[in-house]
Design an enzyme around this catalytic site. Structure first.
Site, PDB file in Angstrom:
ATOM      1  CG  ASP A   1      -2.113   0.762   0.940  1.00  0.00           C
ATOM      2  OD1 ASP A   1      -2.052   1.850  -0.102  1.00  0.00           O
ATOM      3  OD2 ASP A   1      -3.350   0.794   2.077  1.00  0.00           O
TER       4      ASP A   1
HETATM    5  C1  BGC Z   1      -4.779   3.231   0.276  1.00  0.00           C
HETATM    6  C2  BGC Z   1      -5.320   3.159  -0.779  1.00  0.00           C
HETATM    7  C3  BGC Z   1      -4.230   2.779  -2.292  1.00  0.00           C
HETATM    8  C4  BGC Z   1      -3.456   3.620  -2.518  1.00  0.00           C
HETATM    9  C5  BGC Z   1      -3.108   5.031  -3.986  1.00  0.00           C
HETATM   10  C6  BGC Z   1      -4.233   4.854  -0.136  1.00  0.00           C
HETATM   11  O1  BGC Z   1      -4.459   5.865   1.600  1.00  0.00           O
HETATM   12  O2  BGC Z   1      -5.291   2.539   1.620  1.00  0.00           O
HETATM   13  O3  BGC Z   1      -6.104   1.718  -0.580  1.00  0.00           O
HETATM   14  O4  BGC Z   1      -4.852   2.361  -3.590  1.00  0.00           O
HETATM   15  O5  BGC Z   1      -3.589   5.069  -1.231  1.00  0.00           O
HETATM   16  O6  BGC Z   1      -3.985   5.768  -3.499  1.00  0.00           O
END
Ligand code: BGC
Length: 802
Positions: free
Chosen positions: A229
């Protein structure tokens, strides 16, 4: 060219560079070999491809895209085929926008109604969540691009999501928190998968070999790439060793340089690096070709219409005393700000810039309803009761035959990065409901929100229609349901407790310090309410229709369930028939019953159909922690065909022959008396001592910035205080500062993951400083800053040498 041929031609530095992001959304390209960069973009219910400045919290603008209903909404459709259609459209928009990887769907389990991201997740039930996710994945990937189910695994709280450790026994992990992913991976075959921010049983998800190598790759046969993530990796070298591929977003070349250093020093075998590059490259090449060949436009109107169809099938009629469907001759007044400014999606990284947005007020007028007035009734930025707004609403309410009262969760209540603190609607909305219901006897609630909230008492209103977060086109569908143009067929994919204290995770959620103890074990959602006989406001699987259904003629064996379903009413409609399995006389502790199959069946008025629902390998299995494998326990099992978890219509008993069940003595779990599980019993369940949760002693690199509260350094404590104060201040304005909240909950090591200035050594220096060595800490910071700059320069020089 064969992927291995590329690998042979790549330098060590290029391989390392490929395994980290080179911008917020892209990977490292190698033009000399014809390896393109790929673009990864959110998200789960619509594309968020940013136009200019980038961020992972949805703060900056993005290209217009269709905003479909969120996962929490779509799961209420219980219709994987529709999910697949949605996925197909989402994938087409991605390919049209040169996006290789769609960062979704999200399929974490809804452990508590308070999790700020529940709206992005499907269900409290792994079977339903897994089936819906697999369908999205198949649809998205039909376009040649990749889906990326997330967040693997056991990420059910937003508070300190990057530093908390989800502690649970292996059986709970397998049966509840991994099963949805297992179904998604085996039946959807995603080309990518995103790990979660948290640790699982002491190891960060992104470097958890048990999760990534043993289970995901070896047991489930996942062949794609694993991405962290955004900012969620801890030690990239350990991640790569554990089976993870790509670190996002762009941590600065330090991260790649660490990989090179690890190979050169013998800490990491280069063949492991090759394996990770191969897994990633396969997808880079195949999705790039698909994106290149894809049409560069999509039909906005057709996708809007699909978004509406999705909402139509997902809207849940919670209550109805017969006032609905509403006679078109009745005059209506709309009360509630959501009527004119809809809340149709959640905030954070999933936020979509919609191609257009319908609202209830205009949709009602377009449908031919006579609207006598509208009053906002509450402020969505100030939760307190606004006397003047309420008085105006009461005046408007008296002026119509029926009031359509639009209430629910507002923007501040649910968002990525923050959990709710209670299940209540805002005081302003509650006061409005009381006043309007006192002034008007014909009130229909039109509800909004991605997670359960405390409902007004039943006698106050006549019907309640819940649209959840229904996407850009859902307002029209809500009106269609109100008028009976659409016969509602959605059913809840989660239980609605009367109050927060009834929820099985309530005593343990959110994790107060370092560890989130999942003491309730298997008892999530209806598994608990059902077993412990706790009354809920709405059971899992509940949803009314304007017609009625009869179930009869059940036959069942270990492979399938067959019964007859008849639409006994006067209107055409669809019913979601649910199959639960309940073990009657086994030794193993199990929830009273568990969902193991379902089918949404459309029937014309008076029509009958013989329905067969298969039972798969997950229908009777349980995880034997001692034997470390799935087993079937020899026992008699009830096969229950139901209209909801609380409305079983038919039951047949069958015998399954497997092995003798084994069960430790765990009295609280035997009786589902899990609200105050003792340390001794939780340890017995875990099979090892409970990890220390409390902060003790020194601050570490994995403690969140908000935990600097404990720091020895007064400067660090001051920083923490000021940030906390700024967040509180922003909350008071009704618009939470997501960036600040994110930073506040971020572990200190995050400084090196987001800022390109901080190296891993500098994180340690900063921690040293926080632990009371201010001047020496500053000195080390300066020294290591220059060291890091040199390391990056050397790496970049070598990278360009080829
Ligand atoms: C989130 C993800 C997301 C990523 C990219 C993170 O803060 O937890 O679900 O895909 O950001 O935006």
């Amino acid at each position: 060219m064969n992927v291995d041929t590329y690998i042979q031609k790549m330098t060590l530095h290029e391989k390392a560079a490929m395994l980290q992001g080179w911008s917020t959304w892209t990977t490292f390209p190698i033009p000399r070999l014809g390896i393109p960069e790929i673009f990864l973009a959110d998200g789960p219910h619509g594309l968020r491809k940013q136009t200019g400045s980038t961020d992972n919290l949805g703060m900056n603008p993005s290209h217009p895209a269709t905003c479909f209903p969120t996962a929490a909404t779509m799961a209420n459709s219980w219709d994987p085929a529709l999910g697949e259609e949605l996925g197909r459209a989402l994938g087409a928009e991605a390919a049209a926008g040169d996006v290789n990887v769609v960062l979704g769907p999200g399929l974490n389990m809804k452990r508590s109604p308070l999790c700020g991201r529940n709206f992005e997740y499907f269900s409290e039930d792994p079977y339903l969540a897994g089936k819906m996710a697999a369908a999205y994945i198949r649809g998205i990937q039909e376009n040649g691009v990749s889906a990326c189910p997330k967040h693997f695994a056991a990420n059910s709280q937003e508070l300190r999501r990057m530093s908390q450790d989800s502690v649970m026994d292996e059986r709970t992990l397998r049966e509840i928190y991994l099963t949805a992913f297992e179904i998604a991976v085996k039946e959807g075959m995603p080309k990518a998968l995103m790990t979660s921010y948290n640790m699982v049983n002491g190891t960060y998800a992104n470097e958890n070999a048990h999760l990534i190598t043993d289970i995901l790759r070896k047991e489930w046969g996942f062949g794609g790439f694993v991405v962290s993530d955004w900012g969620g990796d801890n030690d990239h070298v350990e991640g790569v060793r554990a089976g993870a591929n790509l670190v996002m977003p762009d941590p600065g070349a330090c991260c790649a340089a660490d990989l090179v250093e690890a190979v050169e020093s013998g800490r990491l075998d280069e063949t492991v690096l090759d394996d990770r590059v191969r897994e990633l490259l396969n997808i880079v090449m195949s999705t790039s070709e698909a994106v290149q060949n894809a049409p560069k436009t999509f039909d906005k109107d057709a996708h809007h219409a699909l978004a509406r169809k999705c909402a139509e099938n997902a809207i849940v009629l919670l209550d109805n005393d017969g006032i609905l469907p509403l006679n078109i001759d009745k005059t209506v007044a709309f009360i509630g700000d959501f009527a004119s400014t809809p809340r149709y999606q959640g905030s954070g990284s999933s936020i979509v810039n919609p191609t257009r947005v319908d609202n209830l007020l205009d949709s009602a007028k377009a449908a031919g309803l006579t609207v006598t007035g509208f009053a906002p009734g509450y402020s969505r930025t100030d939760p307190t009761a606004q006397t003047s707004l309420i008085e105006e609403a009461v005046r408007v309410a008296k002026n119509a035959d029926v009031v359509l009262l639009c209430v629910g969760l507002d923007e501040i209540s649910e968002s990525e990065g923050a959990d709710r603190s209670d299940m209540a609607l805002s005081p302003g909305q509650n006061a409005l409901i009381d006043a309007v219901c006192a002034a008007q006897e014909n009130v229909v609630l039109l509800l909004t929100g991605g997670s359960p909230f405390v409902m007004p008492s039943r006698e106050k209103y006549r019907a309640a229609v819940h649209g959840y977060l229904h996407g850009q086109a859902g307002a029209g569908s809500m009106i269609d349901v109100v008028l009976g143009k659409v016969n509602p067929s959605g059913k809840l994919s989660e239980s609605w407790p009367h109050r927060l204290q009834d929820n099985p995770s309530a005593p343990y959620f959110p994790a107060p310090e370092r560890t989130a103890e999942y003491r309730e074990g298997l008892y999530i959602g209806y598994r608990y309410y059902d077993t412990a006989k706790i009354r809920v406001r709405y059971p899992f699987g509940h949803g009314m229709s304007y017609t009625t259904f009869r179930y009869d003629d059940l036959r069942a064996d270990g492979k399938s369930v067959t019964f007859r379903l008849t639409n006994t009413g006067k209107l055409d409609g669809a019913e979601v028939a649910q199959v639960y399995v309940s073990c009657r006389n086994g030794k193993v502790i199990r929830p009273k019953k568990e969902l193991k199959g379902f089918r949404k069946v459309f029937l014309k008025a008076g029509e009958s159909q013989t329905v067969t629902i298969p039972l798969d390998d997950k229908a009777f299995r349980y995880w034997n922690t001692d034997a470390n494998r799935w087993e079937l326990e020899t026992a008699n099992y009830d096969i229950c065909v139901a209209a909801s978890a609380a409305d079983v219509r038919l039951t047949a008993t069958i015998r399954i022959c497997g092995v003798e069940g084994q069960q430790k003595d765990l009295p609280s779990y035997r009786t589902a008396n899990i609200m105050a599980v003792s340390d001794e019993e939780f340890e017995a369940l875990l099979g090892h001592p409970i990890p220390e949760s409390r902060w003790s002693g020194e601050i570490t690199r994995n403690d969140a910035i908000c935990q600097l509260y404990y720091a020895k350094s007064p400067v660090a404590r001051l920083v923490c205080k000021v940030m906390g104060w700024l967040i509180k201040r922003s909350e008071k304005t009704g618009r939470q500062d997501l960036n600040l909240t994110f930073a506040y909950n971020m572990p200190i090591r995050g400084l090196s993951k987001y800022g390109k200035v901080f190296s891993s050594e500098m994180v340690d220096d900063f921690v040293f400083l926080c632990n009371g060595h201010f001047f020496r800490g500053c000195g080390r910071l300066v020294r290591d800053f220059f060291k890091a700059q040199k390391k990056i320069r050397t790496f970049m020089h070598k990278l360009k040498e080829q």
